[in-house]
Write a protein that holds these residues in place. Structure first.
Motif, PDB file in Angstrom:
ATOM      1  N   LYS A  13       5.308  13.841  -9.055  1.00  0.00           N
ATOM      2  CA  LYS A  13       3.939  14.243  -9.425  1.00  0.00           C
ATOM      3  C   LYS A  13       2.898  13.802  -8.393  1.00  0.00           C
ATOM      4  O   LYS A  13       1.754  14.236  -8.461  1.00  0.00           O
ATOM      5  CB  LYS A  13       3.582  13.635 -10.780  1.00  0.00           C
ATOM      6  CG  LYS A  13       4.276  14.311 -11.936  1.00  0.00           C
ATOM      7  CD  LYS A  13       3.751  13.734 -13.230  1.00  0.00           C
ATOM      8  CE  LYS A  13       4.789  13.843 -14.332  1.00  0.00           C
ATOM      9  NZ  LYS A  13       4.755  12.733 -15.266  1.00  0.00           N
ATOM     10  N   LEU A  14       3.290  12.944  -7.504  1.00  0.00           N
ATOM     11  CA  LEU A  14       2.333  12.464  -6.486  1.00  0.00           C
ATOM     12  C   LEU A  14       2.222  13.501  -5.363  1.00  0.00           C
ATOM     13  O   LEU A  14       2.585  13.252  -4.205  1.00  0.00           O
ATOM     14  CB  LEU A  14       2.775  11.104  -5.946  1.00  0.00           C
ATOM     15  CG  LEU A  14       2.629   9.924  -6.910  1.00  0.00           C
ATOM     16  CD1 LEU A  14       3.373   8.695  -6.411  1.00  0.00           C
ATOM     17  CD2 LEU A  14       1.145   9.599  -7.153  1.00  0.00           C
ATOM     18  N   LYS A  15       1.707  14.670  -5.727  1.00  0.00           N
ATOM     19  CA  LYS A  15       1.756  15.803  -4.793  1.00  0.00           C
ATOM     20  C   LYS A  15       0.761  15.648  -3.652  1.00  0.00           C
ATOM     21  O   LYS A  15       1.054  15.993  -2.515  1.00  0.00           O
ATOM     22  CB  LYS A  15       1.487  17.101  -5.552  1.00  0.00           C
ATOM     23  CG  LYS A  15       2.626  17.455  -6.480  1.00  0.00           C
ATOM     24  CD  LYS A  15       2.476  18.827  -7.042  1.00  0.00           C
ATOM     25  CE  LYS A  15       3.745  19.166  -7.823  1.00  0.00           C
ATOM     26  NZ  LYS A  15       3.692  20.475  -8.422  1.00  0.00           N
ATOM     27  N   TYR A  16      -0.408  15.171  -4.005  1.00  0.00           N
ATOM     28  CA  TYR A  16      -1.410  15.038  -2.937  1.00  0.00           C
ATOM     29  C   TYR A  16      -0.981  13.925  -1.966  1.00  0.00           C
ATOM     30  O   TYR A  16      -1.123  14.071  -0.750  1.00  0.00           O
ATOM     31  CB  TYR A  16      -2.784  14.737  -3.538  1.00  0.00           C
ATOM     32  CG  TYR A  16      -3.888  14.778  -2.497  1.00  0.00           C
ATOM     33  CD1 TYR A  16      -4.249  15.989  -1.904  1.00  0.00           C
ATOM     34  CD2 TYR A  16      -4.532  13.618  -2.098  1.00  0.00           C
ATOM     35  CE1 TYR A  16      -5.241  16.030  -0.927  1.00  0.00           C
ATOM     36  CE2 TYR A  16      -5.531  13.654  -1.129  1.00  0.00           C
ATOM     37  CZ  TYR A  16      -5.870  14.868  -0.554  1.00  0.00           C
ATOM     38  OH  TYR A  16      -6.845  14.915   0.425  1.00  0.00           O
ATOM     39  N   THR A  17      -0.426  12.855  -2.521  1.00  0.00           N
ATOM     40  CA  THR A  17       0.056  11.765  -1.655  1.00  0.00           C
ATOM     41  C   THR A  17       1.111  12.314  -0.693  1.00  0.00           C
ATOM     42  O   THR A  17       1.123  11.975   0.495  1.00  0.00           O
ATOM     43  CB  THR A  17       0.665  10.630  -2.514  1.00  0.00           C
ATOM     44  OG1 THR A  17      -0.182  10.402  -3.624  1.00  0.00           O
ATOM     45  CG2 THR A  17       0.829   9.366  -1.714  1.00  0.00           C
ATOM     46  N   THR A  18       1.979  13.162  -1.207  1.00  0.00           N
ATOM     47  CA  THR A  18       3.023  13.747  -0.350  1.00  0.00           C
ATOM     48  C   THR A  18       2.386  14.588   0.750  1.00  0.00           C
ATOM     49  O   THR A  18       2.801  14.549   1.912  1.00  0.00           O
ATOM     50  CB  THR A  18       3.974  14.610  -1.201  1.00  0.00           C
ATOM     51  OG1 THR A  18       4.406  13.837  -2.310  1.00  0.00           O
ATOM     52  CG2 THR A  18       5.187  15.058  -0.406  1.00  0.00           C
ATOM     53  N   ARG A  19       1.330  15.317   0.398  1.00  0.00           N
ATOM     54  CA  ARG A  19       0.659  16.152   1.415  1.00  0.00           C
ATOM     55  C   ARG A  19      -0.012  15.271   2.478  1.00  0.00           C
ATOM     56  O   ARG A  19      -0.096  15.648   3.645  1.00  0.00           O
ATOM     57  CB  ARG A  19      -0.385  17.066   0.755  1.00  0.00           C
ATOM     58  CG  ARG A  19       0.227  18.088  -0.181  1.00  0.00           C
ATOM     59  CD  ARG A  19       1.096  19.079   0.594  1.00  0.00           C
ATOM     60  NE  ARG A  19       1.840  19.966  -0.277  1.00  0.00           N
ATOM     61  CZ  ARG A  19       3.152  19.833  -0.545  1.00  0.00           C
ATOM     62  NH1 ARG A  19       3.852  18.871   0.012  1.00  0.00           N
ATOM     63  NH2 ARG A  19       3.753  20.679  -1.344  1.00  0.00           N
ATOM     64  N   VAL A  20      -0.505  14.132   2.043  1.00  0.00           N
ATOM     65  CA  VAL A  20      -1.113  13.202   3.010  1.00  0.00           C
ATOM     66  C   VAL A  20      -0.048  12.728   4.007  1.00  0.00           C
ATOM     67  O   VAL A  20      -0.274  12.686   5.220  1.00  0.00           O
ATOM     68  CB  VAL A  20      -1.773  12.006   2.269  1.00  0.00           C
ATOM     69  CG1 VAL A  20      -2.087  10.859   3.220  1.00  0.00           C
ATOM     70  CG2 VAL A  20      -3.045  12.468   1.569  1.00  0.00           C
ATOM     71  N   ILE A  21       1.126  12.437   3.502  1.00  0.00           N
ATOM     72  CA  ILE A  21       2.217  12.003   4.398  1.00  0.00           C
ATOM     73  C   ILE A  21       2.641  13.166   5.301  1.00  0.00           C
ATOM     74  O   ILE A  21       2.841  12.994   6.508  1.00  0.00           O
ATOM     75  CB  ILE A  21       3.417  11.473   3.574  1.00  0.00           C
ATOM     76  CG1 ILE A  21       3.013  10.232   2.764  1.00  0.00           C
ATOM     77  CG2 ILE A  21       4.617  11.174   4.476  1.00  0.00           C
ATOM     78  CD1 ILE A  21       2.640   9.013   3.595  1.00  0.00           C
ATOM     79  N   ASN A  22       2.743  14.356   4.721  1.00  0.00           N
ATOM     80  CA  ASN A  22       3.100  15.537   5.532  1.00  0.00           C
ATOM     81  C   ASN A  22       2.125  15.701   6.697  1.00  0.00           C
ATOM     82  O   ASN A  22       2.516  15.966   7.830  1.00  0.00           O
ATOM     83  CB  ASN A  22       3.043  16.841   4.710  1.00  0.00           C
ATOM     84  CG  ASN A  22       3.984  16.897   3.531  1.00  0.00           C
ATOM     85  OD1 ASN A  22       3.653  17.466   2.503  1.00  0.00           O
ATOM     86  ND2 ASN A  22       5.155  16.310   3.670  1.00  0.00           N
ATOM     87  N   VAL A  61       5.620   7.670   0.344  1.00  0.00           N
ATOM     88  CA  VAL A  61       4.752   8.112  -0.753  1.00  0.00           C
ATOM     89  C   VAL A  61       4.549   6.958  -1.747  1.00  0.00           C
ATOM     90  O   VAL A  61       3.418   6.653  -2.156  1.00  0.00           O
ATOM     91  CB  VAL A  61       5.346   9.364  -1.456  1.00  0.00           C
ATOM     92  CG1 VAL A  61       4.704   9.594  -2.815  1.00  0.00           C
ATOM     93  CG2 VAL A  61       5.163  10.595  -0.579  1.00  0.00           C
ATOM     94  N   VAL A  62       5.646   6.291  -2.108  1.00  0.00           N
ATOM     95  CA  VAL A  62       5.534   5.182  -3.072  1.00  0.00           C
ATOM     96  C   VAL A  62       4.638   4.081  -2.502  1.00  0.00           C
ATOM     97  O   VAL A  62       3.714   3.599  -3.167  1.00  0.00           O
ATOM     98  CB  VAL A  62       6.934   4.606  -3.415  1.00  0.00           C
ATOM     99  CG1 VAL A  62       6.821   3.264  -4.116  1.00  0.00           C
ATOM    100  CG2 VAL A  62       7.706   5.587  -4.292  1.00  0.00           C
ATOM    101  N   ALA A  63       4.894   3.703  -1.265  1.00  0.00           N
ATOM    102  CA  ALA A  63       4.109   2.597  -0.683  1.00  0.00           C
ATOM    103  C   ALA A  63       2.632   2.977  -0.610  1.00  0.00           C
ATOM    104  O   ALA A  63       1.755   2.187  -0.977  1.00  0.00           O
ATOM    105  CB  ALA A  63       4.648   2.254   0.700  1.00  0.00           C
ATOM    106  N   THR A  64       2.354   4.190  -0.159  1.00  0.00           N
ATOM    107  CA  THR A  64       0.956   4.613  -0.032  1.00  0.00           C
ATOM    108  C   THR A  64       0.265   4.604  -1.393  1.00  0.00           C
ATOM    109  O   THR A  64      -0.830   4.043  -1.555  1.00  0.00           O
ATOM    110  CB  THR A  64       0.874   6.023   0.603  1.00  0.00           C
ATOM    111  OG1 THR A  64       1.556   5.987   1.846  1.00  0.00           O
ATOM    112  CG2 THR A  64      -0.554   6.473   0.807  1.00  0.00           C
ATOM    113  N   ALA A  65       0.917   5.207  -2.385  1.00  0.00           N
ATOM    114  CA  ALA A  65       0.283   5.300  -3.702  1.00  0.00           C
ATOM    115  C   ALA A  65       0.046   3.910  -4.284  1.00  0.00           C
ATOM    116  O   ALA A  65      -1.023   3.627  -4.839  1.00  0.00           O
ATOM    117  CB  ALA A  65       1.151   6.135  -4.645  1.00  0.00           C
ATOM    118  N   MET A  66       1.040   3.033  -4.148  1.00  0.00           N
ATOM    119  CA  MET A  66       0.871   1.703  -4.745  1.00  0.00           C
ATOM    120  C   MET A  66      -0.214   0.895  -4.050  1.00  0.00           C
ATOM    121  O   MET A  66      -0.930   0.126  -4.690  1.00  0.00           O
ATOM    122  CB  MET A  66       2.200   0.956  -4.710  1.00  0.00           C
ATOM    123  CG  MET A  66       3.141   1.497  -5.774  1.00  0.00           C
ATOM    124  SD  MET A  66       4.645   0.542  -5.909  1.00  0.00           S
ATOM    125  CE  MET A  66       4.042  -1.045  -6.466  1.00  0.00           C
TER     126      MET A  66
END
Ligand code: HEM
Length: 737
Positions: free
Chosen positions: A435-444, A539-544
């Motif tokens: 569900k962390l879609k925007y975070t994934t886009r940030v990493i992309n 993604v996990v590290a960024t979100a946390m």
């Protein structure tokens, strides 16, 4: 240029040839005093004429540096325009060949040969020739960008006796990496990495690579990657604790080295179940890993391959240190392999496709359990390869992501919003990560602007046609992912950090759906085996991290410039100020769902203790209603000082949700003193005890806590709960006295 013989030149790694001129010693970000040799990139941007970090932000960059960068760029452009780099082959060859042809048949043959050698007989790859000084003084992939704009998607770069083909065209990249991959080897890269990776998966070619790839890829099955999510969460949590202390102490932090430690801890556990615990302290093995890594980087950037000089390599203190480090790592890996072999022999598990030992889900365990029959040396080479491949890359992605976030507060705000909504206060699960879609886009998008590594290296082992040009065997080729990812013809606002360019509901961008214009994990048969692992990890590290903290460049921090190692490093670290986020006030809510093992009689029956892990996994608790939220309340007056200023938004409750175990993380305040109180009504069955607070050295109801702290409340046999957790805080102890 340092390479003196053709053999040395052939073995010379790219940067030794491209960027040796201004190598200088510098301290790495880690505070350990290790030193590494890196090329300096005086131009901080990516040739875009915009922001300091090559991201188009245009904000926060040093005007002096900007000016220097602009001047350098203009200089290079002028030199390209003047034809300084353009090989004049046919122009001077033609009269000479004509003269030779007049001498009869032998002269005609010589003329034909000369014309062919000079490329006059067919289409010729555009050539750039020049002196080292044109491209030194910066990370070597930077000037390749301007040359790409001048010479196109494939050109030859000549330096003295050595030449490279620089590829920045997606169709040609696709041909080399995927369609005709058998015609290419790892070339120079294998030579640089041999001392540390041996015949591990990255440098290996041919049959060894085929066999090892077939053995390793299945180890990273979906169940494994899912299990890794909690490992990512726990490691990130440890980093949060470290940052929390820094925030309390008002100390700035060097994030590049912390990310390096985070990803080392993760990859050690993930690959061979070893806890480096490098976020806590430096021990011998952590030091040895860094010595080895820095040596690999040094070898790829050193002007003189001293490690190849017979006597020097034996007496050089640095080489001695490297050999000792390698010996220690090898010994440790051998021990881990032995331990794991014994575990596998003792265990009672059937091997199957998604085999995983819950206690030791490591790749090593999978390989041994699968009956992978290789020498310990090969196993070590593979483990070492994955350790290095999975460590520096992910650390670099996080470093540049946080650099970008500091430049783009609007992106940061969206990211924090998503983390709050999706994660709340829990450790992420695989469902959350999806569900962390925007975070994934940030990493992309971070991987688009800062690809790790910025170039892929190949050598042709057969003749081939590239972009309509014939090439021979033995050509060293750099596929510039940096150029592909910033090609102005392909990308709108190529240098702008814009995660929105990737629609949230669209597919995850990769080399296939972007037709090789975007290849953060390579492509074709040699594509990264850890792509999903790495995406989830970052993604996990960024979100946390963004959920808990705000990150800004530290006042007076050195400008963020790039150097080339195995990945893109900063020259002087990423120094940031980390502050705890303050949340909007929480409206107290004293409604609480009831836990009972008897749905029909919630108020009076006794429920069994429920494990936090099972709740977190969403397991059905046999009819129990799993509470969805914590109940908490807070006071805005310090009862201790009767009215001193209190930060009412200053705390956060962490998952798992309120069942058997609740954890309360006391964060977000400059706590000098605080009181936890545990407010009844708490209705417990019969005479069973009230909640017991416990922490390292118990925290009891009404205890005063100092500084950052965890409190954990555990209760049992509860049929109905109405709880209010309260924190009475004071931010200013003297005022309270
Ligand atoms: C964000 C992090 C990562 C990035 C950007 C990344 C990028 C890449 C790229 C571009 C390649 C292709 C190299 C080439 O074609 O020459 C590659 C290969 C490889 N990566 Fe990763 N990687 C990452 C994380 C990982 C992790 C976590 C692992 C292991 C757990 C890993 C293991 C490997 C291996 C073994 C190869 C060689 C595959 C082969 O040659 O068959 N990588 N990686």
């Amino acid at each position: 240029m340092a390479a003196t013989s053709s053999a040395a030149a052939a073995a010379a790694p790219p940067c030794r040839l491209l960027g040796s001129g201004q190598a200088h010693l510098r301290l790495p970000p880690a505070a350990s005093g290790r030193r590494r040799l890196l090329l300096r990139c005086a131009a901080s941007g990516g040739n875009n004429g915009k922001g300091g970090g090559g991201d188009g932000s245009g904000s926060g960059s040093d005007p002096v540096l900007e000016e220097r960068r602009r001047r350098r760029q203009a200089e290079l452009a002028a030199r390209i325009a003047s034809g300084e780099f353009t090989a004049q082959g046919p122009a001077w060859i033609a009269p000479l060949a004509a003269g030779l042809a007049k001498l009869g048949p032998p002269g005609e043959l010589a003329a034909a040969l000369l014309t062919k050698v000079a490329g006059g007989g067919g289409p010729e790859i555009p050539q750039a020739v020049g002196s080292m000084s044109a491209v030194t003084g910066q990370a070597f992939f930077i000037p390749l960008y301007d040359l790409f704009l001048a010479y196109g998607g494939i050109f030859r770069l000549n330096f003295g006796p050595k030449s490279f083909l620089i590829v920045s065209d997606p169709a040609i990249a696709k041909h080399i990496l995927r369609d005709n991959s058998k015609a290419y080897s790892k070339g120079i890269l294998a030579e640089i990495l041999e001392f540390v990776m041996g015949t591990g998966l990255i440098p290996a070619d041919g049959d060894i690579w085929r066999v090892r790839r077939r053995a390793i890829v299945p180890a990273m099955h979906q169940k494994y990657v899912t299990a890794m999510i909690s490992l990512f969460g726990e490691a990130s949590n440890r980093l949060c604790q470290k940052l929390d202390k820094a925030a309390s102490d008002g100390e700035d932090v060097e994030m590049e080295s912390l990310f390096s430690r985070l990803t080392l801890d993760v990859i050690g556990k993930a690959v061979f179940n070893y806890d480096f615990d490098s976020l806590s302290y430096d021990n011998g093995i952590v030091e040895a890993v860094y010595v080895t890594l820095r040596e690999a980087e040094m070898r790829s950037t050193s002007p003189i391959p001293t490690w190849e000089i017979p006597i020097w390599k034996d007496i050089s203190p640095r080489q001695k240190k490297v050999n000792e480090a390698l010996a220690l790592i090898n010994k440790t890996l051998d021990e881990l392999i032995d331990i794991c072999k014994r575990l596998v022999e003792e265990e009672d598990l059937q091997f199957h496709e998604e085999y995983m030992n819950e206690q030791d889900p490591s790749i090593l365990h999978f390989l041994l359990a699968s009956g992978d029959d290789v020498s310990s040396k090969q196993l070590r080479d593979d483990l070492m390869t994955m350790l290095i491949a999975g460590h520096e890359t992910s650390a670099a992605v996080l470093t540049w992501t946080f650099y970008l976030l500091s430049k783009y507060p609007n992106v940061m705000a969206k990211l924090q919003d998503e983390a709050d909504t999706v994660l709340g206060d829990r450790l992420p699960t695989i469902e959350d990560v999806k569900k962390l879609k925007y975070t994934t886009r940030v990493i992309n998008e971070s991987l688009r602007l800062y690809p790790q590594p910025p170039v892929l290296i190949r050598r042709s082992i057969e003749e081939d046609m590239l972009g309509g040009y014939p090439i021979g065997r033995g050509e060293d080729i750099f596929i510039s992912v940096w150029n592909l990812h910033r090609c102005p013809k392909h990308w709108d606002g190529a240098d702008v950090f814009n995660p929105e360019r990737w629609p949230l509901d669209g597919p995850n961008p990769n080399e296939t759906n972007q037709n090789f214009s975007y290849l953060p994990f390579g492509g074709g048969p040699r594509k990264c085996v850890g792509d999903m692992f790495a995406t989830f990890e970052t993604v996990v590290a960024t979100a946390m991290l963004v959920r808990r903290f705000d990150f800004q460049m530290a006042p007076g921090a050195p400008p963020v410039e790039m150097t080339t190692g195995a990945t893109i490093h900063t020259t002087e670290g990423l120094k940031m100020t980390v502050t705890r986020r303050t949340k909007p006030p929480v409206i107290p809510n004293l409604e609480m769902k009831v836990i009972s093992d008897s749905p029909g009689n919630m108020s009076s029956t006794t429920s069994m203790p429920v494990s936090a892990a099972s709740i977190a996994s969403g397991e059905d608790q046999q009819g129990q209603i799993v509470p969805e939220a914590f109940i908490y309340s807070e006071l805005d007056t310090c009862v201790y000082c009767q009215g001193a200023e209190v930060d009412t938004n200053a705390w956060e409750v962490l998952a798992p949700p309120m069942t058997a175990t609740a954890q309360i993380l006391l964060v977000d305040f400059d706590l000098i003193h605080a009181q936890i109180f545990f407010n009844t009504p708490l209705v417990l069955d019969s005479d069973l005890r009230a909640a017991e607070w416990d922490r390292a050295g118990d925290v009891a109801r009404g205890d005063w806590l100092a500084g950052f702290s965890w409190a954990q409340v555990t209760w049992q046999w509860i049929s109905r709960i109405t709880l209010t957790f309260g924190l009475v805080l004071s931010t200013d102890r003297p005022a309270c006295r």
